[in-house]
Write an enzyme that holds these catalytic residues in place. Sequence first.
Site, PDB file in Angstrom:
ATOM      1  N   LYS A 277      31.259  75.727 -17.378  1.00  0.00           N
ATOM      2  CA  LYS A 277      29.949  75.131 -17.132  1.00  0.00           C
ATOM      3  C   LYS A 277      29.486  75.440 -15.718  1.00  0.00           C
ATOM      4  CE  LYS A 277      27.477  70.695 -17.281  1.00  0.00           C
ATOM      5  NZ  LYS A 277      27.585  69.258 -17.605  1.00  0.00           N
TER       6      LYS A 277
ATOM      7  N   ASP B 188      23.745  59.088 -21.019  1.00  0.00           N
ATOM      8  CA  ASP B 188      23.097  60.153 -21.796  1.00  0.00           C
ATOM      9  C   ASP B 188      23.825  60.354 -23.122  1.00  0.00           C
ATOM     10  OD1 ASP B 188      21.215  62.086 -22.384  1.00  0.00           O
ATOM     11  OD2 ASP B 188      22.213  63.678 -21.244  1.00  0.00           O
TER      12      ASP B 188
END
Length: 365
Positions: free
Chosen positions: A54, A160
């Site tokens: 990532k 989230d």
Amino acid sequence: MLTGVTGTPRPEAPGTIHSAARYLWVQTLAKGGLGVVNLVLRREGRFERPYALKRLLPQLSDDEEVREMFLEEARLAGLLSHPNVVGVLDVGEDAEGPFLLMEYVEGLSVSELLRHVVAADDLLPIGVALRIVDQAARGLRAAHELVTQDGRELTLIHRDVSPQNILVGFDGVVRVVDFGIAKAIGGDGQSSTHALKGKHGYMSPEQLRFERLDARTDVYALGVVLFELLTGRRLYPGRKLDEVARRVLHEPPPDLAMFRGDAPPALEALLFAMLAKDRERRVASAAAVSALIAPILADVEASEGTLDVRSYMTEQLAEVCAQLRAERQAAIDRAIRRPEEETDLEIAVEVEPRGTRWRLPAAVV
């Protein structure tokens, strides 16, 4: 060096050596508003294993606020280790900016899973939906109960939780991912912000009101995910924030029985409790969600039989599984055939003498 469950420190092994691991860039797995996740391959002799790497989007690599958020995710990764959370194996920074090296999960996000289910004009079995949410709740519980090595409670809130951030592996293990905007609110429970962070349709009412947050905001979002798993439709659809916010704040959730005639009353009650607008009336914790799911799941499976997540994924989605594996292998084969200078990545890691476990640096860059 923090690798233990709930932040238990693991002392550095004598003789730990520092080495540079080389990877092949294979393909892009996902791209969001802040970052990109790539599939990379570690090859060393006969050893071959894929990982997820990532990074921040290139245009954001110099944004100090975004970099700080990214590195905070790395710091938290050093504390959080749980089977139902995607593991971060290494962190660092190179010429392209900071990165997280994570375990690669072979499977589908809940959003992808639902697309396949809806495309087949089907509904997810209740037992499978409950097992997915139960495992996700266990991962969230690990975050909510996270403590530092000195015993200080962090009360880490994901903020989230959504179908995109819950991965369902073909191995049957469900993992929560992307703690990039998580908030460790500490003992005073304060979480001040001037910008909404997260996906609007999954935000709790208190999140939309910029109120103090606690673990119940993740419980609410997980309730939205449960509704969508059971019905195959969005709970609060809408393209504009003000439209979605109005519905979240004022529109009561529909009765589950309108969409699932096979839903037991206890499941309807659980869903209403997870989606309560007033968090004082909401299920109090992720641990409580799992506790409430257990008897409902037992009753459902007593009448309908047991169907675990792995069986559903490998049997009902066998073609999808085979296609994804074939596409991944084809991408790996292409990467291997490309010139070395076009695909090589070099990442410095700390390796124990036996070479059997990767270590997370104590100081995040």
